[in-house]
Design an enzyme around this catalytic site. Structure first.
Site, PDB file in Angstrom:
ATOM      1  N   CYS A 118      15.046  -9.463 -20.230  1.00  0.00           N
ATOM      2  CA  CYS A 118      16.013  -8.839 -21.127  1.00  0.00           C
ATOM      3  C   CYS A 118      15.223  -7.846 -21.959  1.00  0.00           C
ATOM      4  CB  CYS A 118      16.692  -9.868 -22.023  1.00  0.00           C
ATOM      5  SG  CYS A 118      17.741  -9.085 -23.257  1.00  0.00           S
ATOM      6  N   CYS A 153      16.430  -7.718 -25.937  1.00  0.00           N
ATOM      7  CA  CYS A 153      16.086  -8.817 -26.862  1.00  0.00           C
ATOM      8  C   CYS A 153      15.443  -9.916 -26.052  1.00  0.00           C
ATOM      9  CB  CYS A 153      17.299  -9.280 -27.644  1.00  0.00           C
ATOM     10  SG  CYS A 153      18.774  -9.558 -26.641  1.00  0.00           S
ATOM     11  N   SER A 154      16.100 -11.061 -25.936  1.00  0.00           N
ATOM     12  CA  SER A 154      15.521 -12.122 -25.119  1.00  0.00           C
ATOM     13  C   SER A 154      16.617 -12.969 -24.497  1.00  0.00           C
ATOM     14  CB  SER A 154      14.575 -12.989 -25.950  1.00  0.00           C
ATOM     15  OG  SER A 154      15.270 -13.514 -27.063  1.00  0.00           O
ATOM     16  N   CYS A 155      17.708 -12.317 -24.016  1.00  0.00           N
ATOM     17  CA  CYS A 155      18.784 -13.047 -23.357  1.00  0.00           C
ATOM     18  C   CYS A 155      18.199 -13.834 -22.184  1.00  0.00           C
ATOM     19  CB  CYS A 155      19.854 -12.082 -22.849  1.00  0.00           C
ATOM     20  SG  CYS A 155      20.679 -11.233 -24.207  1.00  0.00           S
TER      21      CYS A 155
END
Lengths: 104, 203
Positions: free
Chosen positions: B109, B112-114
């Protein structure tokens, strides 16, 4: 190669799987889900993901309506990064909302 | 648990902390100083995140390895297939991407950090690092090599940026030498990193 065809429940949509598209080259301010690196790049619709509340509105406390159609778009790495050194057949896939796409 | 003490939970970001990390740290310290929260509460909340999202990916993928019909349903609609298997993915939509002799998939991602938390729990620190997020979309083969994963030139590497509303999980190829194994035994060789696509399962 066959690709799954799930999530086609967005009946009113501009594009279908296999359509050639280009991500708009635009830089509006605010919260956007279209990464800079993919703006202006050509790709192909891999699948229709469905219609989702618009995250660009949700981010500011609005209800995100009307929902926007979300597509999975496949890009050739060499179209995204001019200096990509890997094979021709390497791909990148991203989720792009319809209002960020134009026919190519 | 085994998946939480992976050797390469090494920090990918070895430089100075970012402005946001410093701000977040400063706010936490201030709140602690003023007695609004305690560090123990922060720790408990993080532990609660782990409990809220248990690590269920290997069970699902092992089932897909032994049951071709389930595998087809998982690839068609990941959320529905997982629900049928008793794994509720909450609001997440899940796209399962299948490794084949011709295609290797890897997930990131960049915004962000999905991460498919409902299947894999909390993301490892390297997944959230700027180093991984910035580089795997641009030089995936080099990043994979750093994980010890060498993908042959004739295999297409497909990087999936989960930049909006979908979540992804890689369905790795079942390794040779696992014929006749039980689902439980198969689940034992399916690691978190293989389901993100940075490693390959080994018999």
């Amino acid at each position: 190669m066959t690709l799954p065809s799930a999530y086609t429940e967005a009946p009113v949509r501009r594009f279908a799987r296999g359509d050639r598209v280009r991500v708009k080259q635009t830089h509006p301010p605010g919260h956007r889900r279209t990464p800079y690196y993919i703006r202006g790049k050509p790709g192909v619709i891999e699948r229709v993901c469905g219609a989702f509340a618009n995250p660009e509105e949700l981010a500011y406390g609005f209800d995100g309506e009307p929902k926007r159609v979300l597509y999975r778009v496949r890009f050739r790495q060499r179209d995204v990064w001019p200096h990509y050194t890997g094979p021709q057949s390497d791909y990148l896939e991203l989720e792009i909302y319809e209002h960020w796409l134009e026919a190519a | 648990m085994k998946h939480h003490d992976h050797s390469h939970d090494r920090s990918f970001d070895e430089g100075a902390p970012s402005e946001y990390e410093i701000m977040s740290r400063a706010i936490q310290e201030l709140l602690e100083e003023k007695g609004v929260i305690t560090s123990e509460q922060v720790r408990q909340r993080m532990e609660q995140f782990d409990a809220d999202f248990p690590y269920r990916g290997p069970r699902v993928i092992a089932h897909a390895w032994v049951d071709a019909a389930f595998r087809a349903r998982l690839l068609e609609d990941g959320k529905r297939a997982c629900a049928e298997f008793g794994v509720d993915l909450e609001a997440d939509r899940l796209i399962a991407v299948e490794n084949t002799p011709d295609v290797h998939n890897v997930i990131v991602c960049t915004l962000c950090s999905c991460y498919p938390r409902a299947l894999l729990g909390m993301p490892p620190s390297w997944y959230k690092s700027e180093n991984y997020r910035r580089r795997v979309v641009r030089e995936p083969r080099a990043v994979l090599r750093e994980f010890g994963t060498v993908i042959a030139e004739q295999v297409s590497v497909r990087v999936h940026d989960s930049n909006a509303d979908m979540r992804y999980v890689v369905v790795p190829m079942r390794p040779a030498g696992t014929e006749g194994w039980s689902e439980e035994r198969l689940a034992g060789i399916i690691t978190r990193d293989a389901l993100v696509g940075v490693t390959l399962p080994k018999a």
